[in-house]
Design an enzyme around this catalytic site. Structure first.
Site, PDB file in Angstrom:
ATOM      1  N   GLY A  12     -98.552   7.904 -76.071  1.00  0.00           N
ATOM      2  CA  GLY A  12     -98.900   7.159 -77.186  1.00  0.00           C
ATOM      3  C   GLY A  12    -100.374   6.909 -76.822  1.00  0.00           C
ATOM      4  O   GLY A  12    -100.867   5.901 -77.403  1.00  0.00           O
ATOM      5  N   GLY A  15    -103.018   6.230 -79.954  1.00  0.00           N
ATOM      6  CA  GLY A  15    -102.938   4.992 -81.000  1.00  0.00           C
ATOM      7  C   GLY A  15    -103.857   3.920 -80.672  1.00  0.00           C
ATOM      8  O   GLY A  15    -104.726   4.118 -79.859  1.00  0.00           O
ATOM      9  N   GLN A  16    -103.768   2.862 -81.409  1.00  0.00           N
ATOM     10  CA  GLN A  16    -104.623   1.717 -81.487  1.00  0.00           C
ATOM     11  C   GLN A  16    -105.009   1.197 -79.892  1.00  0.00           C
ATOM     12  O   GLN A  16    -105.892   0.967 -79.572  1.00  0.00           O
ATOM     13  CB  GLN A  16    -104.190   0.576 -82.389  1.00  0.00           C
ATOM     14  CG  GLN A  16    -105.486  -0.507 -82.328  1.00  0.00           C
ATOM     15  CD  GLN A  16    -104.542  -1.724 -82.995  1.00  0.00           C
ATOM     16  OE1 GLN A  16    -103.529  -2.162 -82.943  1.00  0.00           O
ATOM     17  NE2 GLN A  16    -105.488  -2.843 -83.350  1.00  0.00           N
ATOM     18  N   LEU A  17    -103.735   0.807 -79.042  1.00  0.00           N
ATOM     19  CA  LEU A  17    -103.921   0.313 -77.997  1.00  0.00           C
ATOM     20  C   LEU A  17    -104.021   1.498 -76.870  1.00  0.00           C
ATOM     21  O   LEU A  17    -105.011   1.241 -75.968  1.00  0.00           O
ATOM     22  CB  LEU A  17    -102.642  -0.579 -77.389  1.00  0.00           C
ATOM     23  CG  LEU A  17    -102.308  -0.949 -76.280  1.00  0.00           C
ATOM     24  CD1 LEU A  17    -103.314  -1.888 -75.731  1.00  0.00           C
ATOM     25  CD2 LEU A  17    -100.869  -1.457 -76.014  1.00  0.00           C
ATOM     26  N   ASP A  38     -99.770  12.379 -76.291  1.00  0.00           N
ATOM     27  CA  ASP A  38     -99.585  12.059 -77.660  1.00  0.00           C
ATOM     28  C   ASP A  38     -98.875  13.148 -78.464  1.00  0.00           C
ATOM     29  O   ASP A  38     -99.084  14.149 -78.019  1.00  0.00           O
ATOM     30  CB  ASP A  38    -100.718  11.349 -78.335  1.00  0.00           C
ATOM     31  CG  ASP A  38    -100.206  10.390 -79.402  1.00  0.00           C
ATOM     32  OD1 ASP A  38     -99.811  10.509 -80.221  1.00  0.00           O
ATOM     33  OD2 ASP A  38    -100.990   9.118 -79.241  1.00  0.00           O
ATOM     34  N   ILE A  39     -98.352  12.933 -79.600  1.00  0.00           N
ATOM     35  CA  ILE A  39     -97.929  13.913 -80.600  1.00  0.00           C
ATOM     36  C   ILE A  39     -98.930  14.697 -81.010  1.00  0.00           C
ATOM     37  O   ILE A  39     -98.739  15.880 -81.242  1.00  0.00           O
ATOM     38  CB  ILE A  39     -96.839  13.344 -81.640  1.00  0.00           C
ATOM     39  CG1 ILE A  39     -96.149  14.283 -82.272  1.00  0.00           C
ATOM     40  CG2 ILE A  39     -97.858  12.412 -82.598  1.00  0.00           C
ATOM     41  CD1 ILE A  39     -94.654  13.997 -82.078  1.00  0.00           C
ATOM     42  N   TYR A 147     -88.037  -2.843 -86.180  1.00  0.00           N
ATOM     43  CA  TYR A 147     -88.893  -2.772 -85.258  1.00  0.00           C
ATOM     44  C   TYR A 147     -88.613  -3.857 -84.317  1.00  0.00           C
ATOM     45  O   TYR A 147     -88.575  -3.650 -83.043  1.00  0.00           O
ATOM     46  CB  TYR A 147     -90.273  -2.872 -85.662  1.00  0.00           C
ATOM     47  CG  TYR A 147     -91.335  -3.161 -84.803  1.00  0.00           C
ATOM     48  CD1 TYR A 147     -91.895  -2.229 -83.790  1.00  0.00           C
ATOM     49  CD2 TYR A 147     -92.220  -4.327 -84.865  1.00  0.00           C
ATOM     50  CE1 TYR A 147     -92.864  -2.320 -82.856  1.00  0.00           C
ATOM     51  CE2 TYR A 147     -93.283  -4.363 -83.994  1.00  0.00           C
ATOM     52  CZ  TYR A 147     -93.560  -3.490 -83.176  1.00  0.00           C
ATOM     53  OH  TYR A 147     -94.605  -3.586 -82.254  1.00  0.00           O
ATOM     54  N   LYS A 151     -87.192  -3.632 -80.233  1.00  0.00           N
ATOM     55  CA  LYS A 151     -87.837  -4.221 -79.163  1.00  0.00           C
ATOM     56  C   LYS A 151     -87.134  -5.198 -78.472  1.00  0.00           C
ATOM     57  O   LYS A 151     -87.286  -5.247 -77.238  1.00  0.00           O
ATOM     58  CB  LYS A 151     -89.333  -5.274 -79.876  1.00  0.00           C
ATOM     59  CG  LYS A 151     -90.516  -4.213 -80.214  1.00  0.00           C
ATOM     60  CD  LYS A 151     -91.086  -3.125 -79.135  1.00  0.00           C
ATOM     61  CE  LYS A 151     -91.955  -2.295 -79.445  1.00  0.00           C
ATOM     62  NZ  LYS A 151     -92.463  -1.399 -78.330  1.00  0.00           N
TER      63      LYS A 151
HETATM   64  C1  AKB Z   1     -96.762  -5.215 -86.134  1.00  0.00           C
HETATM   65  O1  AKB Z   1     -97.401  -6.005 -86.929  1.00  0.00           O
HETATM   66  O2  AKB Z   1     -96.009  -4.363 -86.237  1.00  0.00           O
HETATM   67  C2  AKB Z   1     -97.375  -5.267 -84.855  1.00  0.00           C
HETATM   68  C3  AKB Z   1     -96.983  -6.259 -83.810  1.00  0.00           C
HETATM   69  C4  AKB Z   1     -97.322  -7.715 -83.997  1.00  0.00           C
HETATM   70  O3  AKB Z   1     -96.311  -5.922 -83.085  1.00  0.00           O
HETATM   71  N1  AKB Z   1     -98.711  -5.476 -84.644  1.00  0.00           N
END
Ligand code: AKB
Length: 325
Positions: A12, A15-17, A38-39, A147, A151
């Protein structure tokens, strides 16, 4: 301490990070020791030119195994994920990518004797029943986005691999991350990056959250520092093995607007909350990160106004360079 001869894989990396973390890792470990994966290939010239790139789909275990055999990684940073807002559009795929991707990396690390794994978690692990102010490290967690669920489950699996198999997995619960080098993709906190771009372009910003929606946020240099401080801490200091709470600042769209107006007084914002409002309302407003402070000395450097000054300065510079190129 960093063992600077380690070979490191960043999944990844575009990506942003990932794009900023990979460059920092290359500064520390040497360009050729840090493989960006990355992809699709990096667009940023500094990322493309500073070390190896490998095209990798984290769901493809054969590609991952071949890569590990080729480079003999000592550390893996697994950053690829579908974020909160995008995840709600295709929940089954978000679950597949986020969970199977994590399992593939954890199993690869065990098989190939990788010494350390980093995997980011998020404030999205918390939900509507979580205390919203100064959210503790250990508390009620009832995430209601796919998401957040992935997590939270991922955190449990990281701790499981540590306890059962001795795998040194480390993790942080990031707040919304803000940086000028790359755009975020599909999160609920993305407005806090977009707003700076619109402000510099002289446009009115239409915000998808209401003006008084407080969320925890962090400037990218702090996020990079926290990640590397955690990864370089001696193993015995890393006492939290699901994921550390991490905090820097909290603000609302109204407050970030006021901060920008100190530099650009004519900047204007309008509000048109959409489905992301419900996600934001289920997340904490501020985070208690005393465990990170105590265990490995975490301390952020940027508050809202310091971040705004730096963001505007660097974004302006970048835009001027792009115009000249
Ligand atoms: C999101 O908004 O989905 C992310 C996060 C807070 O994990 N930036």
């Amino acid at each position: 301490m960093a063992n600077t001869s380690d070979t490191v894989l960043v999944i990844g990396a575009c990506g942003q990070l990932g794009s900023e973390l990979t460059l920092e890792l290359r500064n520390l470990y040497g360009g050729s020791n840090v493989v960006a994966a990355d992809i699709s290939a990096p667009k940023q010239a500094d990322l493309r030119d500073s070390g190896p790139f490998e095209k990798v789909d984290v769901l493809d275990t054969k590609v991952l195994a071949d890569l590990a055999a080729k480079y003999k990684f000592k550390q893996i940073y697994h950053l690829a994920a579908v974020l909160s807002a995008t995840g709600e559009k295709n929940p089954k795929f978000a679950w597949k990518l986020n969970m199977d991707g994590l399992f593939n990396v954890l199993d690869l690390a065990l098989e190939q004797k990788v010494e350390k794994v980093y995997w980011p978690s998020s404030i999205a692990v918390f939900g509507p029943s979580t205390p919203r102010q100064n959210t503790p490290q250990h508390t009620i967690m009832d995430p209601n986005t796919v998401y957040g669920i992935s997590k939270q489950a991922g955190e449990r699996w990281c701790e499981y691999y540590f306890q059962k198999y001795g795998l040194d997995v480390r993790s942080l619960r990031y707040p919304g991350l803000i940086g000028y080098k790359a755009l975020p993709g599909g999160g609920t906190t993305d407005y806090a990056v977009d707003i700076y771009h619109k402000a510099l372009e002289g446009e009115t910003f239409e915000c998808f959250l209401s003006g008084n929606t407080y969320l925890p946020m962090m400037y990218m240099p702090d996020a990079i520092k926290a990640t590397l401080d955690l990864m370089h801490a001696p193993a015995e200091q890393v006492k939290v093995r699901d994921s550390y709470n991490l905090s820097a600042m909290s603000f609302s769209p109204e407050e970030i607007t006021a901060s920008i107006q100190k530099h650009l007084p004519d900047f204007k914002i309008t509000y048109k909350p959409d489905s992301r409002q419900q996600i934001a309302d289920s997340w904490p407003q501020s985070i208690d990160d005393s465990a990170a402070q105590q265990d490995w000395g975490w301390k952020p450097a940027y508050d809202l106004d310091a971040m705004t000054a730096d963001m505007l300065l660097n974004l302006k510079k970048m835009k001027e360079e792009q115009t000249l190129a």
